[in-house]
Design an enzyme around this catalytic site. Structure first.
Site, mmCIF file in Angstrom:
data_model
loop_
_atom_site.group_PDB
_atom_site.id
_atom_site.type_symbol
_atom_site.label_atom_id
_atom_site.label_comp_id
_atom_site.label_asym_id
_atom_site.label_seq_id
_atom_site.Cartn_x
_atom_site.Cartn_y
_atom_site.Cartn_z
ATOM 1 N N PRO A 89 32.449 -43.251 51.332
ATOM 2 C CA PRO A 89 32.178 -44.539 51.702
ATOM 3 C C PRO A 89 32.181 -45.527 50.427
ATOM 4 O O PRO A 89 32.229 -46.894 50.797
ATOM 5 C CB PRO A 89 30.567 -44.830 52.224
ATOM 6 C CG PRO A 89 30.612 -43.242 52.697
ATOM 7 C CD PRO A 89 31.321 -42.402 51.616
ATOM 8 N N GLU A 116 25.202 -35.903 52.273
ATOM 9 C CA GLU A 116 25.068 -37.072 51.830
ATOM 10 C C GLU A 116 25.955 -37.595 50.875
ATOM 11 O O GLU A 116 26.215 -38.816 50.467
ATOM 12 C CB GLU A 116 23.598 -37.280 50.992
ATOM 13 C CG GLU A 116 22.991 -38.579 51.048
ATOM 14 C CD GLU A 116 23.103 -39.206 52.448
ATOM 15 O OE1 GLU A 116 23.314 -40.471 52.337
ATOM 16 O OE2 GLU A 116 22.846 -38.717 53.362
ATOM 17 N N ASP A 169 56.187 -52.389 62.700
ATOM 18 C CA ASP A 169 54.943 -52.219 63.330
ATOM 19 C C ASP A 169 54.075 -53.223 63.005
ATOM 20 O O ASP A 169 54.292 -54.154 61.889
ATOM 21 C CB ASP A 169 54.153 -50.920 62.655
ATOM 22 C CG ASP A 169 54.744 -49.561 63.325
ATOM 23 O OD1 ASP A 169 55.485 -49.696 64.133
ATOM 24 O OD2 ASP A 169 54.118 -48.529 62.955
HETATM 25 C C1 9D3 Z 1 21.895 -43.255 52.756
HETATM 26 C C2 9D3 Z 1 23.262 -43.743 53.414
HETATM 27 N N1 9D3 Z 1 23.892 -42.627 53.579
HETATM 28 C C3 9D3 Z 1 24.052 -42.165 55.052
HETATM 29 C C4 9D3 Z 1 23.456 -43.111 55.989
HETATM 30 C C5 9D3 Z 1 25.171 -42.854 53.226
HETATM 31 C C6 9D3 Z 1 26.336 -42.143 53.668
HETATM 32 C C7 9D3 Z 1 26.717 -40.760 53.046
HETATM 33 C C8 9D3 Z 1 27.540 -39.991 53.726
HETATM 34 C C9 9D3 Z 1 27.052 -42.455 54.625
HETATM 35 C C10 9D3 Z 1 28.074 -41.718 55.042
HETATM 36 C C11 9D3 Z 1 28.528 -40.555 54.725
HETATM 37 C C12 9D3 Z 1 29.532 -39.819 55.074
HETATM 38 N N2 9D3 Z 1 30.719 -40.721 55.342
HETATM 39 C C13 9D3 Z 1 31.969 -40.247 54.691
HETATM 40 O O1 9D3 Z 1 32.086 -38.923 53.658
HETATM 41 C C14 9D3 Z 1 33.071 -40.880 54.621
HETATM 42 C C15 9D3 Z 1 32.991 -42.472 55.200
HETATM 43 C C16 9D3 Z 1 32.362 -43.243 56.025
HETATM 44 O O2 9D3 Z 1 31.042 -42.663 56.443
HETATM 45 N N3 9D3 Z 1 32.816 -44.279 56.579
HETATM 46 C C17 9D3 Z 1 34.029 -44.685 56.175
HETATM 47 N N4 9D3 Z 1 34.974 -44.053 55.608
HETATM 48 C C18 9D3 Z 1 34.422 -43.001 54.832
HETATM 49 S S1 9D3 Z 1 35.424 -41.840 53.948
HETATM 50 C C19 9D3 Z 1 33.970 -40.710 53.942
#
Ligand code: 9D3
Length: 231
Positions: A89, A116, A169
């Site tokens: 993220p 996480e 596209d």
């Molecule tokens: C404390 C906040 N965490 C969870 C609510 C942060 C968090 C950790 C791990 C949020 C998402 C994730 C897992 N997501 C991904 O690994 C991820 C992702 C995404 O969640 N949204 C958009 N693109 C991606 S690329 C990898």
């Protein structure tokens, strides 16, 4: 193109990718992909690949060593230079321009995090491109990895089954690099639940049809995604 996918959920990729354009592209020899189960690189008898975060807090963190060894093992399978990509993220948001760049590479290595997150030190050591799909919370990087593969493979020359090129596209770049939404589409029947089809599409006048579609693209982009017209 060769794509290596490092993940704790290797089984989710094959059914999705083989059913779609990437599946056909593989049959044509344009792309091959290999999944690697990060858990196979655990160095303990419980196959543990995650641990509690230093400093406390919720969730688990993926450990450096299994990720590192999975990368080295995958990379040793082929000597071509590889672009490493970690899905997180915190990454740069994936765009069509980035897909176009990645579609020119001979090899991609995708690391899908789960839990996480991944221990920051192995990310620093790998110096990957860090990519996000967008500003919403998913449970891991697997779906973003599949989205990237789908988006990249359909750009490989010969991957699309029909005549029109990927360059036509919605979101493909125009001559000036523009990104624009597509026009509405219609097919038979000519009337459905009392709803007709724009007369101009039935006129047979290809010039007028093309002009109408272009107007629709601009009007819809202005109404729905004015941010795209700013560029
Ligand atoms: C404390 C906040 N965490 C969870 C609510 C942060 C968090 C950790 C791990 C949020 C998402 C994730 C897992 N997501 C991904 O690994 C991820 C992702 C995404 O969640 N949204 C958009 N693109 C991606 S690329 C990898």
């Amino acid at each position: 193109m060769r794509i290596d996918i490092l993940t704790l959920f290797p089984e989710v990729f094959e059914p999705v990718l083989s059913a779609s354009i990437p599946g056909r592209a593989r049959e044509s020899g344009l792309v091959e992909w290999f999944t690697s189960d990060i858990r196979r690189f655990a160095d303990n008898k419980h196959n543990k690949v995650d641990d509690r975060p230093f400093g406390g807090g919720p969730g688990m963190v993926m450990m450096c060593q299994p990720v590192w060894e999975a990368v080295l093992a995958a990379e040793s399978e082929d000597e071509r230079a590889v672009q490493r990509i970690v899905f997180t993220p915190q990454g740069e948001r994936l765009t069509q321009a980035r897909l176009e760049d990645l579609a020119t590479r001979e090899r991609l290595l995708l690391i899908a995090g789960h839990y996480e997150g991944i221990d920051e030190r192995v990310i620093e050591a790998l110096e990957p491109l860090e990519l996000s799909l967008g500003d919403y919370v998913l449970s891991g990087g697997e779906i973003p990895a599949m989205a990237l593969i789908d988006g990249v493979v359909r750009l490989l020359p010969g991957a699309l089954g029909h005549d029109s090129s990927a360059a036509e596209d919605s979101f493909a770049a125009g001559a000036d690099g523009e990104r624009i939404l597509d026009c509405p589409h219609y097919t038979r029947p000519r009337e459905w639940q009392g709803r007709g089809v724009p007369e101009i599409l039935l006129s047979g006048d290809h010039g007028k049809v093309a002009a109408w579609r272009r107007e629709q693209m601009i009007a819809r982009t202005r109404a729905r995604r004015a941010d795209l017209l700013d560029n």
